[in-house]
Design a protein around this motif. Structure first.
Motif: not given
Length: 318
Positions: A127-137, A145-151
């Motif tokens: 990911p580009m930059g520092d992305i704070p993940l919400p508590p549901w990720l 982990r479920i965000y690889g393809g989605a993000l």
């Protein structure tokens, strides 16, 4: 003119404002000596903005070998296949129109193709930059982990390794494939992928890598080939993830091998109802006190299965 060693294939649709940064990254690639020929194939998937004008201007002013190709049929896989057919290189490198390329991206791809006999490769996508993940990720608990393809993230670590049967396969933002493999096993499935702004039936990358692997082709993860992908703020919400996992489930139904003589109900393979029942039990269990990211993970697994069931039902093919 000597044919290029590598063809970089970029598909775009109405994103003229994002191309300038990518062009600068491509111009800034460090090749080293003695160098090698490479080209860029820009496939315009029926854009109505200034894409062609900007690409032609860049061609005239730039120092790289760039070709503009127009594909009227709407859908990313149509554009990808047109790019493959138009490419002159023996190795085809795929990326997105909004990424930030590492300055050694092309040279790392060339290095991998010479140093390894593999037919297909996946590069690292961060990911580009520092992305704070919400508590549901979660980025800590690998199982959930479920965000690889989605993000658009693909990270198997800092060392090369072969993809195993359960590994997440390469993704379109950073993969490279010897052209002969497409000629041998076929191009992208045009029933999958981004079809319009409203319809995104996922899994085109997973499908073609599954097809290659099933045919016996070895696939290597090569992290030195690195790109950074932006993560739009509007993707960090549950609605986006639900839409993505639903579409990904629908896509799986369009390509996953299911015996035609198996038992079906309403055209849905019977085993999917067992999978759904298991998903529901696990989701209900997770709702009874487990952490939020575990609950959301179980919900996405259930939604993925529902999407697959829905697509089989709607296809109506016995």
């Amino acid at each position: 003119m000597k044919s290029p060693d590598i063809s970089v294939i970029i598909c775009t649709c109405n994103r003229a404002d994002r191309l300038a940064g990518l062009f600068k990254d491509l111009e800034s690639q460090i090749i080293g000596e003695p160098g090698f020929p490479w080209e860029i194939v820009l496939v315009d998937n029926n854009s109505t903005d200034r894409t062609r004008e900007l690409v032609e201007k860049w061609r005239e002013e730039g120092v790289l070998d760039v070709r503009y190709v127009f594909e009227k049929r709407q859908g990313k896989c149509f554009a990808l296949n047109t790019g493959i057919g138009s490419a002159r290189g023996e190795l085809l490198a795929f990326t997105d129109d909004d990424v930030k390329l590492d300055k050694y991206w092309i040279s790392s791809i060339h290095e991998a193709s010479l140093g390894y006999p593999h037919s297909c490769f996946g590069g690292r996508v961060l990911p580009m930059g520092d992305i704070p993940l919400p508590p549901w990720l979660t980025d800590i608990d690998a199982k959930y982990r479920i965000y690889g393809g989605a993000l658009v993230k693909h990270d198997h670590g800092a060392e090369p390794e072969e993809y195993g049967p359960l590994s997440n396969p390469p993704i379109g933002a950073n993969m490279f494939v010897r052209k002969q493999i497409f000629e041998k096993h076929g191009y992208f499935n045009t029933k999958l992928g981004y079809l319009s702004s409203e319809v995104n039936i996922g899994s085109e990358d997973s499908e073609i890598m599954h097809r290659f692997r099933t045919a016996g082709e070895a696939i290597l993860y090569y992290p030195k080939a690195l790109v950074h992908h932006p993560v739009p703020v509007d993707r960090i919400n549950k609605a986006y993830f639900r839409k993505w996992w639903w579409g990904n489930g629908r896509g799986k139904a369009r390509w996953f091998d299911v015996p035609r003589d198996g038992v079906r109900y309403l055209n849905v393979p019977r085993y999917l109802f067992r999978v759904l029942a298991t998903d529901m039990v696990r989701w209900i269990t997770a709702c009874a006190g487990q952490k939020e990211y575990k609950r959301f993970y179980r919900e996405m697994r259930m939604l993925h299965t529902l999407g697959t069931i829905y697509e089989f039902y709607m296809s109506g093919e016995g």
